[in-house]
Design a protein around this motif. Structure first.
Motif, mmCIF file in Angstrom:
data_model
loop_
_atom_site.group_PDB
_atom_site.id
_atom_site.type_symbol
_atom_site.label_atom_id
_atom_site.label_comp_id
_atom_site.label_asym_id
_atom_site.label_seq_id
_atom_site.Cartn_x
_atom_site.Cartn_y
_atom_site.Cartn_z
ATOM 1 N N ASN A 1 51.822 69.640 82.485
ATOM 2 C CA ASN A 1 51.907 70.836 81.755
ATOM 3 C C ASN A 1 52.784 70.497 80.304
ATOM 4 O O ASN A 1 53.068 71.324 79.459
ATOM 5 C CB ASN A 1 53.231 71.644 82.446
ATOM 6 N N ALA A 2 52.639 69.178 79.761
ATOM 7 C CA ALA A 2 52.924 68.997 78.311
ATOM 8 C C ALA A 2 52.180 67.815 77.985
ATOM 9 O O ALA A 2 51.562 66.969 78.482
ATOM 10 C CB ALA A 2 54.486 68.462 78.604
ATOM 11 N N PRO A 3 52.166 67.382 76.541
ATOM 12 C CA PRO A 3 51.253 66.746 75.995
ATOM 13 C C PRO A 3 51.874 65.306 76.278
ATOM 14 O O PRO A 3 52.989 65.038 76.512
ATOM 15 C CB PRO A 3 51.410 67.023 74.424
ATOM 16 N N ASP A 4 50.915 64.248 75.959
ATOM 17 C CA ASP A 4 51.519 62.788 75.993
ATOM 18 C C ASP A 4 52.053 62.490 77.475
ATOM 19 O O ASP A 4 52.918 61.669 77.590
ATOM 20 C CB ASP A 4 52.365 62.209 74.878
ATOM 21 N N THR A 5 51.466 62.904 78.578
ATOM 22 C CA THR A 5 51.983 62.576 79.842
ATOM 23 C C THR A 5 51.018 61.755 80.591
ATOM 24 O O THR A 5 49.698 61.689 80.257
ATOM 25 C CB THR A 5 52.139 63.926 80.605
ATOM 26 N N GLN A 6 51.608 61.023 81.576
ATOM 27 C CA GLN A 6 50.542 60.056 82.109
ATOM 28 C C GLN A 6 50.767 60.295 83.834
ATOM 29 O O GLN A 6 51.955 60.421 84.256
ATOM 30 C CB GLN A 6 50.571 58.429 81.822
ATOM 31 N N SER A 7 49.689 60.030 84.551
ATOM 32 C CA SER A 7 49.934 60.019 86.061
ATOM 33 C C SER A 7 48.781 59.409 86.289
ATOM 34 O O SER A 7 47.594 59.163 85.896
ATOM 35 C CB SER A 7 49.949 61.391 86.557
ATOM 36 N N ASP A 8 49.144 58.541 87.372
ATOM 37 C CA ASP A 8 48.178 57.634 88.100
ATOM 38 C C ASP A 8 48.354 57.526 89.528
ATOM 39 O O ASP A 8 49.442 57.690 90.082
ATOM 40 C CB ASP A 8 48.472 56.359 87.640
ATOM 41 N N ILE A 9 47.323 57.805 90.478
ATOM 42 C CA ILE A 9 47.411 57.803 91.696
ATOM 43 C C ILE A 9 46.555 56.804 92.491
ATOM 44 O O ILE A 9 45.352 56.485 92.020
ATOM 45 C CB ILE A 9 46.878 59.161 92.373
ATOM 46 N N ASN A 10 47.035 55.928 93.404
ATOM 47 C CA ASN A 10 46.304 55.207 94.012
ATOM 48 C C ASN A 10 46.643 54.995 95.715
ATOM 49 O O ASN A 10 47.661 55.024 95.965
ATOM 50 C CB ASN A 10 46.806 53.774 93.595
ATOM 51 N N PHE A 11 45.417 55.662 96.081
ATOM 52 C CA PHE A 11 45.791 55.827 97.783
ATOM 53 C C PHE A 11 44.589 55.275 98.620
ATOM 54 O O PHE A 11 43.616 55.131 98.284
ATOM 55 C CB PHE A 11 45.352 57.504 97.878
ATOM 56 N N ARG A 12 45.415 54.543 99.475
ATOM 57 C CA ARG A 12 44.184 53.878 100.346
ATOM 58 C C ARG A 12 44.532 54.217 101.953
ATOM 59 O O ARG A 12 45.702 54.195 102.527
ATOM 60 C CB ARG A 12 44.590 52.263 100.118
ATOM 61 N N VAL A 13 43.225 54.167 102.464
ATOM 62 C CA VAL A 13 43.354 54.739 104.151
ATOM 63 C C VAL A 13 42.701 53.887 104.988
ATOM 64 O O VAL A 13 41.384 53.611 104.576
ATOM 65 C CB VAL A 13 42.751 55.984 104.092
ATOM 66 N N ALA A 14 43.162 53.371 105.832
ATOM 67 C CA ALA A 14 42.344 52.374 107.096
ATOM 68 C C ALA A 14 42.618 53.045 108.205
ATOM 69 O O ALA A 14 43.498 53.358 108.902
ATOM 70 C CB ALA A 14 42.967 51.070 107.050
ATOM 71 N N ARG B 1 45.520 68.739 87.494
ATOM 72 C CA ARG B 1 45.451 70.014 86.947
ATOM 73 C C ARG B 1 46.158 69.566 85.308
ATOM 74 O O ARG B 1 47.047 68.974 85.184
ATOM 75 C CB ARG B 1 46.415 70.944 87.375
ATOM 76 N N VAL B 2 45.290 69.885 84.206
ATOM 77 C CA VAL B 2 45.580 69.573 82.754
ATOM 78 C C VAL B 2 45.629 70.851 81.962
ATOM 79 O O VAL B 2 44.687 71.578 81.860
ATOM 80 C CB VAL B 2 44.907 68.628 82.291
ATOM 81 N N ASP B 3 47.143 71.465 81.730
ATOM 82 C CA ASP B 3 47.352 72.561 81.025
ATOM 83 C C ASP B 3 46.713 72.501 79.616
ATOM 84 O O ASP B 3 46.508 71.290 79.007
ATOM 85 C CB ASP B 3 48.520 72.845 81.055
ATOM 86 N N LYS B 4 46.290 73.617 78.841
ATOM 87 C CA LYS B 4 45.793 73.573 77.556
ATOM 88 C C LYS B 4 46.664 72.874 76.885
ATOM 89 O O LYS B 4 46.093 72.024 75.732
ATOM 90 C CB LYS B 4 45.629 75.139 77.055
ATOM 91 N N LYS B 5 47.776 72.916 76.854
ATOM 92 C CA LYS B 5 48.639 72.414 75.856
ATOM 93 C C LYS B 5 49.037 70.843 76.131
ATOM 94 O O LYS B 5 49.725 70.258 75.241
ATOM 95 C CB LYS B 5 50.093 73.007 75.768
ATOM 96 N N ALA B 6 48.513 70.218 77.225
ATOM 97 C CA ALA B 6 48.808 68.995 77.569
ATOM 98 C C ALA B 6 47.913 68.001 77.006
ATOM 99 O O ALA B 6 47.021 67.253 77.977
ATOM 100 C CB ALA B 6 48.892 68.912 79.049
ATOM 101 N N GLN B 7 47.793 67.970 75.466
ATOM 102 C CA GLN B 7 46.714 67.061 74.871
ATOM 103 C C GLN B 7 47.294 65.761 75.190
ATOM 104 O O GLN B 7 48.514 65.366 75.386
ATOM 105 C CB GLN B 7 46.570 67.556 73.439
ATOM 106 N N LYS B 8 46.323 64.827 75.059
ATOM 107 C CA LYS B 8 46.703 63.320 75.032
ATOM 108 C C LYS B 8 47.240 62.949 76.467
ATOM 109 O O LYS B 8 47.984 62.018 76.670
ATOM 110 C CB LYS B 8 47.650 62.745 74.057
#
Ligand SMILES: Nc1ncnc2c1ncn2[C@@H]1O[C@H](COP(=O)(O)OP(=O)(O)OP(=O)(O)O)[C@@H](O)[C@H]1O
Ligand SMILES: [Mg+2]
Lengths: 473, 252
Positions: free
Chosen positions: A327-340, A354-361
């Motif tokens: 919901n904001a610019p210059d934000t980072q998210s990383d997801i790593n999911f493993r299933v056996a 979801r990346v909001d319009k104002k969440a550039q970069k």
């Protein structure tokens, strides 16, 4: 003990809980609002992606009764409990971490043991059963608990949790207090032959520039002795992590409930300016698990890393939904999911970015790998991208497949049995994720727990043959 | 008295119904080093995988005996515990499994008992120093992101720890720089003894400058078509393979 087939998931029960816990009026009001929303919300659509692996029929809402907690049970202690008296997952954690900032041990009967390092207490750190905190720290509790409703979520169970929670924990880390040693929280759902429901809320607040590590263990200590009733008991959680500007919060959860449990969980991470949150969800138990992990990157520079490890056996069903909301610019998210998955177990992973319009970069990444260890196991993976900003870096990737036979052959060519080789490959598969979680000793602790589970789940060919021979006789 | 370790008799092997090995015969005795050469695709790796028991390679005819025991009825792990070893041409990465955990499990499986951690560490250090493998490799994941040469060194380290009676080294020399080739060759030499045997699969004479095989075999189109002593390798280096295949045509 006989079960009375009459549910108490009712509005009346709200008043009962509120008055038995002597709750402030704002909280009763909050509960009633959630109840209204619950009533107005459609029942889950069993065909929807997020529900279709879950057997909703295993839960009979007309029978479920909320557990009656004794608010006076347990005590504040000046020391940690003797690990030997705790279930193995907990004692192993105490052993691995050695130093613990605070400890809460709860069962469906209520809180058993609360401990907080006195030095941290002096610094203003709070660790309490939620039912006490709403009175003793009403200002803080109200500020944060009433925020929840601003975030819409359509999960009926989470709304029910907000209305009827009768268990929970409150953790507060004041401004600039940095704590390296973890808090260890544990919940034991033993259950009995009746269909029960436990609703719990976890509220973690890391104030500006603070740092804390939380480890939460959910288990059923005598799971093997439970005669599961045809319909399941429900453990439903709403966990909220408020990570204020510049704070760093790590949260790991191990779910090892028995086969009598339908587990529903919603974890919301609210991440503010330049703050960082780490999540690790490890699931090795429960008959049905429906888990939503949402990360709301609300201010510039917010940053999150969400990890997941699921090991399914028997007829277990898992549905994991991750939501990365920028919901904001210059934000980072990383997801790593493993299933056996072994046996007839099933998993659905749905990853929403979801990346909001104002969440550039924005930088948002997502990876989901699934290992199928038997012909009956099934895994599905669905990425959903809703990107409104134009200057973003996003990627997602998913794989579903069996164990690589070349890896098995390589290990077996060194003398490892097929069972050992498979265990190695699966543990290695999980390690790649577990090793990313930054809290020291978490890897070793979870490796031990998962290793033990794998060991009992992967029977050697010799054992299987011996078993077959016995059956033939 | 010669002690036979491995006997391969009229071995026919198919992959996905395609016959690759078409009647291989080979006898290897204790104390011997054999080199196996031959063009790309002639079936050398197929033989090495088959010896180790890769399930994809189906033996349609023939025998493999290890000290007179039928290897073909055994899965790979049983063969390994008996004393067979294969250094892979393309070692496989096992992401998430650390080298040290893997080596400890392999040594335990081979020796049939856990080795005390201190003893194991000492043995490991000693062998790693000899092979020029840095300590940090112990905490890395098996072959994960290793360079070609690093993988080959790890194969020899495993051989040193597992002490096989019959080691098949499939192009362990390829991908090694000049210094590494020497180190690895020295490692192999120090492991070769009168009690064990080595089958070296290679394309190049340069490895055989360091390790002198008593026997050199040439494989062509799934068969061993010529055997000789170490001079044969020199001849191949100088003349290539064409003259042997021409000999074969002339004989036919
Ligand atoms: N798994 C497989 N599937 C299909 N074909 C295969 C397979 N393995 C081997 N082959 C074929 O068998 C033949 C022999 O291959 P092999 O790998 O044994 O050769 P090689 O002598 O080791 O060659 P190189 O010197 O290049 O390593 C080749 O034509 C190869 O394509
Ligand atoms: Mg080859």
């Amino acid at each position: 003990m006989s079960c009375i087939p009459q549910t108490d998931l009712t509005k009346n029960r709200i008043e009962e809980i509120s008055s038995s816990l002597a709750e402030p009026a704002w909280l009763s009001k909050e509960r009633r609002l959630a109840w209204e929303k619950y009533i107005a919300t459609d029942v889950p659509d069993p065909k929807a992606d997020e529900w279709r692996t879950i057997n909703l029929n295993s839960l009979d809402l007309s029978k479920l009764k909320t557990t009656k907690l004794n608010p006076n049970l347990g005590s504040f202690e000046t020391a940690l409990p003797d690990g030997g008296k705790l279930p193995k997952e907990m004692s192993a954690a105490l052993k691995q971490y050695k130093e613990i900032a605070g400890f809460i041990w709860q069962t469906e009967k209520g809180t058993q043991h609360v401990y907080l390092d006195p030095d941290l207490q002096k610094k203003g750190v709070i660790l309490l059963p939620l039912s006490l905190a709403v009175n003793s720290h009403a200002g803080l509790a109200e500020k944060y608990l009433t925020k929840t409703r601003k975030f819409s979520h359509d999960n009926k169970f989470s709304l029910l949790t907000e209305a009827l929670f009768n268990s929970g924990i409150f953790v507060y880390i004041p401004k600039s207090v940095e704590i390296e040693k973890p808090f260890l929280l544990g919940f034991d759902f033993v259950g009995n032959t009746c269909e029960e429901a436990v609703f719990s809320r976890l509220l973690l607040i890391a104030e500006r520039n603070s740092k804390a590590n939380i480890v939460n263990v959910l288990l059923s200590s005598n799971a093997k002795n439970i005669n599961a009733s045809p319909s399941l008991s429900l453990v439903s959680q709403l966990n909220e992590l408020y990570v204020e500007a510049g704070a760093k919060l790590s949260y790991a959860e191990l779910q090892d409930f028995g086969q009598h449990v339908f587990y529903n969980s919603r974890l919301n991470n609210y991440v503010h300016k330049d703050a960082h949150v780490d999540n690790l969800s490890v699931a090795i138990g429960a008959a049905q698990s429906k888990v939503d992990v949402a990360t709301y990157l609300q201010e510039q520079g917010a940053n999150s890393e969400v990890l997941g490890v699921v090991f399914g056996t028997a007829n277990e069903c898992f549905s994991y939904n991750t939501i990365q909301e920028h919901n904001a610019p210059d934000t980072q998210s990383d997801i790593n999911f493993r299933v056996a998955l072994k046996d007839q177990s099933k998993s659905m992973y749905q990853g929403i970015i979801r990346v909001d319009k104002k969440a550039q970069k924005t930088e948002a990444f997502q990876s989901n790998k699934n290992l199928l260890l038997s012909n009956g196991a099934k895994a599905d993976s669905i990425p959903k991208l809703e990107i409104l900003a134009d200057d973003v870096k996003c990627s997602h990737g998913a794989t579903v497949g069996p164990v690589d036979p070349e890896q098995l052959f390589y290990l077996m060519s060194r003398g490892l049995s097929q069972k050992e080789a498979e265990e190695f490959v699966v543990l290695g598969f999980f390690n790649k994720v577990l090793a990313q979680f930054p809290v020291p000793h978490t890897l070793e602790w979870l490796q031990g727990i998962i290793g033990e589970t794998l060991c009992t789940q992967f029977q050697s060919q010799a054992e299987l043959k011996a078993e077959a021979a016995v059956l033939v006789k | 008295m010669t002690k036979t370790i491995l006997t391969i008799k009229d071995l026919h092997v198919s992959v996905e119904d395609k016959e690759i090995l078409k009647g291989v015969n080979l006898t290897i005795n204790a104390g011997e080093i054999h080199a196996l050469m031959g063009r790309n695709g002639s079936g050398k790796s197929t033989l090495s995988y088959t010896l180790m028991g890769h399930p994809r390679y189906k033996v349609t005819k023939g025998q493999i005996l290890f000290h007179g025991k039928d290897l073909l009825v055994m899965p790979a792990d049983e063969r390994a515990r008996l004393g067979m070893y294969l250094a892979f041409q393309y070692p496989v990465a096992i992401p998430g499994v650390s080298v040290s955990n893997f080596l400890r499990a392999a040594v335990k499986a081979k020796r049939g008992q856990d080795v005390p951690i201190k003893e194991f560490r000492a043995e490991l250090k000693d062998n790693m120093t000899k092979l020029g493998i840095a300590n940090e490799f112990l905490s890395r994941y098996v072959n994960d992101g290793f360079s070609g040469g690093e993988k080959k060194r790890l194969e020899i380290l495993q051989m040193a720890l597992l002490k096989p009676e019959m080691a098949v080294l499939d192009e362990t020399d390829s991908g090694l720089d000049i210094d590494a080739l020497k180190t690895v060759a020295e490692g192999i030499n120090s492991l070769a003894s009168s009690d064990n045997a080595v089958l070296l699969i290679t394309h190049y004479q340069r490895l055989l400058n360091y390790i002198t095989p008593q026997f050199v075999h040439v494989m062509h189109n799934g068969e061993v078509i010529k055997s000789g002593d170490s001079k044969l390798a020199h001849e191949l280096e100088a003349k290539g393979y064409d003259w042997i295949t021409q000999e074969l045509v002339a004989q036919a």
